[in-house]
Design an enzyme around this catalytic site. Structure first.
Site, PDB file in Angstrom:
ATOM      1  N   MET A  26       0.852  -1.192   0.000  1.00 16.06           N
ATOM      2  CA  MET A  26       0.000   0.000   0.000  1.00 16.06           C
ATOM      3  C   MET A  26       0.892   1.248   0.000  1.00 16.06           C
ATOM      4  O   MET A  26       0.420   2.350   0.331  1.00 16.06           O
ATOM      5  CB  MET A  26      -0.948  -0.012   1.200  1.00 16.06           C
ATOM      6  CG  MET A  26      -1.912  -1.206   1.141  1.00 16.06           C
ATOM      7  SD  MET A  26      -3.482  -0.950   1.956  1.00 16.06           S
ATOM      8  CE  MET A  26      -2.963  -0.664   3.627  1.00 16.06           C
ATOM      9  N   PHE A  28       4.139   3.939   0.787  1.00 15.58           N
ATOM     10  CA  PHE A  28       4.871   4.544   1.898  1.00 15.58           C
ATOM     11  C   PHE A  28       5.868   3.499   2.424  1.00 15.58           C
ATOM     12  O   PHE A  28       5.851   3.102   3.588  1.00 15.58           O
ATOM     13  CB  PHE A  28       3.938   5.053   3.003  1.00 15.58           C
ATOM     14  CG  PHE A  28       4.518   6.266   3.675  1.00 15.58           C
ATOM     15  CD1 PHE A  28       4.507   7.497   3.042  1.00 15.58           C
ATOM     16  CD2 PHE A  28       5.129   6.166   4.912  1.00 15.58           C
ATOM     17  CE1 PHE A  28       5.090   8.609   3.640  1.00 15.58           C
ATOM     18  CE2 PHE A  28       5.721   7.279   5.516  1.00 15.58           C
ATOM     19  CZ  PHE A  28       5.685   8.494   4.875  1.00 15.58           C
ATOM     20  N   GLY A  32      11.029  -2.962   5.607  1.00 15.84           N
ATOM     21  CA  GLY A  32      10.346  -4.257   5.549  1.00 15.84           C
ATOM     22  C   GLY A  32       9.937  -4.583   4.115  1.00 15.84           C
ATOM     23  O   GLY A  32      10.222  -5.672   3.595  1.00 15.84           O
ATOM     24  N   HIS A  33       9.294  -3.614   3.439  1.00 16.26           N
ATOM     25  CA  HIS A  33       8.886  -3.835   2.043  1.00 16.26           C
ATOM     26  C   HIS A  33      10.117  -4.068   1.160  1.00 16.26           C
ATOM     27  O   HIS A  33      10.105  -4.949   0.298  1.00 16.26           O
ATOM     28  CB  HIS A  33       8.184  -2.589   1.480  1.00 16.26           C
ATOM     29  CG  HIS A  33       6.894  -2.234   2.148  1.00 16.26           C
ATOM     30  ND1 HIS A  33       6.749  -1.091   2.893  1.00 16.26           N
ATOM     31  CD2 HIS A  33       5.690  -2.858   2.169  1.00 16.26           C
ATOM     32  CE1 HIS A  33       5.495  -1.015   3.327  1.00 16.26           C
ATOM     33  NE2 HIS A  33       4.834  -2.075   2.926  1.00 16.26           N
ATOM     34  N   SER A 181       6.355  -0.342  10.080  1.00 13.17           N
ATOM     35  CA  SER A 181       5.025  -0.213   9.500  1.00 13.17           C
ATOM     36  C   SER A 181       4.906   1.174   8.888  1.00 13.17           C
ATOM     37  O   SER A 181       5.460   2.144   9.430  1.00 13.17           O
ATOM     38  CB  SER A 181       3.973  -0.379  10.608  1.00 13.17           C
ATOM     39  OG  SER A 181       2.729   0.108  10.168  1.00 13.17           O
ATOM     40  N   SER A 182       4.174   1.260   7.802  1.00 13.50           N
ATOM     41  CA  SER A 182       3.968   2.579   7.176  1.00 13.50           C
ATOM     42  C   SER A 182       3.257   3.513   8.137  1.00 13.50           C
ATOM     43  O   SER A 182       3.431   4.727   8.083  1.00 13.50           O
ATOM     44  CB  SER A 182       3.128   2.431   5.909  1.00 13.50           C
ATOM     45  OG  SER A 182       3.721   1.507   5.044  1.00 13.50           O
TER      46      SER A 182
HETATM   47  O1  PAF Z   1      -0.363  -5.727   3.613  1.00 14.85           O
HETATM   48  C1  PAF Z   1      -0.730  -4.814   2.850  1.00 14.85           C
HETATM   49  O2  PAF Z   1      -0.036  -3.812   2.629  1.00 14.85           O
HETATM   50  C2  PAF Z   1      -2.088  -4.932   2.171  1.00 14.85           C
HETATM   51  O3  PAF Z   1      -3.017  -5.551   3.002  1.00 14.85           O
HETATM   52  C3  PAF Z   1      -2.020  -5.629   0.796  1.00 14.85           C
HETATM   53  C4  PAF Z   1      -1.557  -7.061   0.921  1.00 14.85           C
HETATM   54  C5  PAF Z   1      -1.074  -4.862  -0.117  1.00 14.85           C
HETATM   55  C6  PAF Z   1      -3.409  -5.638   0.162  1.00 14.85           C
HETATM   56  O4  PAF Z   1      -3.904  -4.356  -0.026  1.00 14.85           O
END
Ligand code: PAF
Length: 275
Positions: A26, A28, A32-33, A181-182
């Site tokens: 989602m 930002f 972690g991402h 977390s964002s």
């Molecule tokens: O974990 C998230 O960021 C969201 O729930 C996801 C998996 C991108 C679905 O919108």
């Protein structure tokens, strides 16, 4: 790195990649991402990332409008991390007028977050299924921080015969233990100082469990005490469940997972730890 806003353009570009890893986000983005993106790239040769703040997974009183967004910064970070394709749709691309179909997951989706956030997992399941259909990855990467989301995704992927391997990666934490977390950026200075108490509460439960404690009431009360003493008394849940079913068992099984959801001012923090 190529960036697309429409399904057709993304699909056309996707044909160039025989194997593709996928990281749905989602936006930002944080470390972690980016860890997921790097791992997906290493394991698949190429990686696609989606950035979409999905309106259908937010309740009417939740933080859809205030969810942090910075696509320009995200794209810079994704380029550095080696992303190949980025899908950045607007809400009307994924939910055009007339779109009414939703996926409902039972079982594991009915517990905890499913109770606190009605409709949340239906929104997640719907958007992730749509993204899988568009991106058609071989593997998709999710963070263990959203442990129940990972279990829900595994469930509907199996139930709907979706040919995507789900890879769950360890929680990325700040130096003081706060799970990345964002939403952390929205914590006040005071609540940011208190927030590592979630990790400390989980560690406390893990220590007790290691020493043989299997009484769920005792484990839960120990976590609550740490949170309350740290000034975070607004606890949605502090519990220990079976890691497969997300159901509370008394006494807990060896396959136990401690989970927390805590309101810190405007921000709802979640965290978990396998015991
Ligand atoms: O974990 C998230 O960021 C969201 O729930 C996801 C998996 C991108 C679905 O919108």
């Amino acid at each position: 790195m190529q960036v697309f806003e429409t399904i057709g353009a993304f699909r056309a570009a996707r044909t160039a990649y025989p194997t593709l890893g996928f990281v749905p986000t989602m936006g930002f983005l944080h470390e972690g991402h980016l860890g997921l993106v790097r791992r997906a790239k290493a394991e698949n040769g190429a990686v696609a990332v989606s950035i979409f703040v999905n309106p259908t997974q937010f309740g009417p009183n939740e933080d859809y409008a205030s969810y942090p967004r910075d696509p320009e910064r995200d794209l810079t970070l994704l380029k550095e991390a080696g992303a190949d394709l980025v899908f950045l749709p607007t809400p009307d691309v994924l939910y055009p007028p007339g779109s009414v179909t939703r996926i409902e997951v039972g079982g594991v989706a009915d517990e905890l977050e499913g109770q606190s956030r009605p409709g949340h997992f239906s929104g997640v399941a719907t958007v992730v299924t749509k993204l899988f259909n568009i991106v058609q990855p071989q593997r998709a990467y999710f963070g263990q921080k959203d442990a129940q989301q990972c279990a829900v995704v595994r469930r509907f992927v199996a139930d709907l015969d979706i040919p995507v391997e789900i890879v769950v990666c360890d929680i990325a934490r700040e130096a003081d233990g706060l799970a990345r977390s964002s939403r952390n950026v929205r914590l006040t200075t005071e609540n940011r100082q208190k927030a590592p108490a979630l990790f400390q509460a989980l560690q406390k439960a893990a220590r007790l469990f290691r020493n043989g404690e299997r009484d769920v009431d005792i484990l839960e009360n120990a976590m609550r005490a740490v949170l309350t003493e740290a000034g975070l008394p607004d606890i949605d849940y502090a519990t220990v469940v079976n890691a497969d079913t997300f159901r509370r068992e008394q006494p807990c099984s060896d396959n136990a997972l401690a989970l927390l959801a805590v309101q810190a001012g405007e921000v709802r923090l979640i965290d978990n730890m396998p015991l």
